[in-house]
Design a protein around this motif. Sequence first.
Motif, PDB file in Angstrom:
ATOM      1  N   LEU A  77      33.495  -6.567 -20.016  1.00 59.71           N
ATOM      2  CA  LEU A  77      33.530  -7.399 -21.065  1.00 59.71           C
ATOM      3  C   LEU A  77      32.184  -7.891 -21.804  1.00 59.71           C
ATOM      4  N   SER A  79      30.316 -10.619 -24.268  1.00 59.87           N
ATOM      5  CA  SER A  79      30.739 -11.473 -25.277  1.00 59.87           C
ATOM      6  C   SER A  79      29.898 -12.915 -24.907  1.00 59.87           C
ATOM      7  N   GLU A  86      37.344 -16.500 -24.905  1.00 62.91           N
ATOM      8  CA  GLU A  86      37.684 -14.923 -25.171  1.00 62.91           C
ATOM      9  C   GLU A  86      39.130 -14.451 -25.386  1.00 62.91           C
ATOM     10  N   MET A  87      39.584 -15.035 -24.227  1.00 65.67           N
ATOM     11  CA  MET A  87      41.068 -14.817 -24.056  1.00 65.67           C
ATOM     12  C   MET A  87      42.076 -15.397 -25.281  1.00 65.67           C
ATOM     13  N   VAL A  90      42.772 -13.227 -28.414  1.00 63.47           N
ATOM     14  CA  VAL A  90      44.020 -12.062 -28.420  1.00 63.47           C
ATOM     15  C   VAL A  90      45.011 -12.954 -29.141  1.00 63.47           C
ATOM     16  N   ILE A 145      47.949 -16.995 -20.754  1.00 66.08           N
ATOM     17  CA  ILE A 145      46.393 -16.692 -20.269  1.00 66.08           C
ATOM     18  C   ILE A 145      46.121 -17.147 -18.991  1.00 66.08           C
ATOM     19  N   LEU A 174      37.388  -9.005 -16.311  1.00 64.99           N
ATOM     20  CA  LEU A 174      38.028  -9.763 -17.811  1.00 64.99           C
ATOM     21  C   LEU A 174      38.448  -8.815 -18.595  1.00 64.99           C
ATOM     22  N   LYS A 178      41.998  -9.100 -20.611  1.00 63.28           N
ATOM     23  CA  LYS A 178      42.349  -9.198 -22.086  1.00 63.28           C
ATOM     24  C   LYS A 178      43.151  -8.023 -22.370  1.00 63.28           C
ATOM     25  N   LEU A 181      46.802  -8.838 -21.955  1.00 62.30           N
ATOM     26  CA  LEU A 181      47.131  -9.885 -22.858  1.00 62.30           C
ATOM     27  C   LEU A 181      47.573  -9.316 -24.163  1.00 62.30           C
ATOM     28  N   GLU A 182      46.834  -8.361 -24.534  1.00 64.47           N
ATOM     29  CA  GLU A 182      46.915  -7.693 -25.962  1.00 64.47           C
ATOM     30  C   GLU A 182      48.293  -6.981 -26.178  1.00 64.47           C
TER      31      GLU A 182
END
Length: 647
Positions: A77, A79, A86-87, A90, A145, A174, A178, A181-182
């Motif tokens: 990831l 970013s 970042e989390m 989502v 999260i 990471l 992510k 979580l999506e």
Amino acid sequence: MILLQVQQVARQFGAAVLFKKANLDIQENSRIALVGRNGIGKSTLLKIIIGQNAPDEGQVIKTKDLTIGYLAQDTGLESANTIYEEMLLVFQPLQKLETRIHQLEQQIATRQDTDSEDYQRLLNLYDQLMHDFKEKNGYGYQAEIRSVLHGFRFFEEDYNKKIASLSGGQKTRLALAKLLLEKRDLLILDEPTNHLDIDTLNWLENYLQSYTGALLIVSHDRYFMDKIVNEVYELTPQGTVHYPGNYTKYVQEKKERLLQEQKAFAKQQAKINKLEDFVNRNLVRASTTKRAQSRRKQLEKIQRLEKPQVKLNGPRFAFQSNHDSGNVVLKVNDLKIGYNDQAISGPINFELRKHQIIAIVGPNGVGKSTFLKSILGKIPVISGECHFGAQVDPGYYDQELKNLHDQKTVLNEVWDDHPTMPETDIRSILGSFLFSGDDVLKSVHQLSGGERARLLLTKLALNHHNFLLFDEPTNHLDIESKEVLEDAVLDFDGTVLFVSHDRYFINKVATTVLEITPKASQLYLGNYDYYLEKKSEQQLLAQQAENKELAATTSAANNSAASEYQRSKETQKTKRKLKREINQLETQLEKLEQQATVIQQQMAAPANYSDPEKIKDLQAKLTENSSQQKQAEQAWENKSIALDELQ
């Protein structure tokens, strides 16, 4: 319902065909592993499925609005955000919904036309948004999260770290966090277990087992596939072959299928040979010509089977020792290991005997690799002792592959260690490790991780040690090479001590598992599954002991309460009265708090804010409300203390 279909897909580079006639069906909740030898094009097929590349033939059909999450191999990831920021991205739609709800609350609180249709529409919209917010886990997404980050070994002290400052492995973890979580309809993972320790792998397996979408996985981790998948597609140059079941079932089914194909091929060849022999002997004889012609027509109609390829050309190697060691190979007593006089684990105690194969396990950072280096004297021990037994000749496989010289050719890397060996013999040995032709003239620095691993194994096999120490030997190997290594270790006539996070490999070869923790070590006399079983039993016994202690405490408390009840029914009556009064005070406090909120909202209203008399009146009401709350709180506290004293 079918989410996605791969139909007769082919991929070629120039005139060379990588694979053809690839077919694959992905249903809702599918759990699919895509397997095949290295270089066959598994990652290429994944990129075709997600639409990154176009197929040369065939097509990929997807259902409308299908959402796909894709984790490329070793892709991290990138970013500028912190981990937690970042989390949170989502859940941006959910956060916007939450903001809109708060805006509506403010509007509702300041409206005076509570009987109007417009006000009712506002309430209906508010109810709908609250329902949507709850359905989308609006009250629990931050806990979700934290749970996923914790599973990937990111804790609260890590949340504000910049992603740009993380290692490559951390960024990969990471990226996967992510994706989870999506919650995409289809999750496609290419080597998701890279950079994960065993504890994280166990967590990920449990998470994926309850994942609501479909899964398509490419992995070299056979234990992971056994836990997750229930169907396997094998990709070959000729297409895909589908097998129901997990990876172990696939291996069994493939062996049985190849055996049946061999039998069918042999049977057909016998029939063909018989017909050809009859034709050759009788075609020119006048009395049997017609019969021979009939047999020839039969030959022409036969759909000839391809000869089954029982095994692809893979590495072939074995470990053999020059001489036996004594019965005791290694003794470790109260050993503490670490760096700069700081111990990271220990004391470690165990004895390794001839022909044992011991796997070392433990959490990341506990010093498993350090332990091997300490045994070999590459790192000084903090305290304690370790000694080799009589006639022990150790050989070491370094997971970082540092025991190679980048500027040497493959041929010279081996030949320089064995200068009296003929070049043809060196080339032959390298050929058995898949280094053939001009490959042996490559510089070591040009080799891939897998090639470097095979070269190091070549050197190790040629040295004929009787005690082998492996540090993550399967890291850079494809599945076929892992299987060859497993057989070589099992057939070895010496002793083996190894560190590995490859649970399938541990299960296959280990006779004993040594667990290292920061404070101690413990031996488990079995393979990895046995180790897990015993750990589970230990945890269960500990839980039972805790429950027993809790039950004893509860029982004593209950007996005491029962005796107290018998001694004084009047006390119980008093307690019930106090509880009623406390409940009444809590209800009164709740009403007062609600009244205070309404007063504060009225004071914040623009119409009232510019009216000094109105504000003064409201302030007086708020002061009176505050005084009543304090009185009620004091009464509640007094009665709660009295109730506590009676408990």
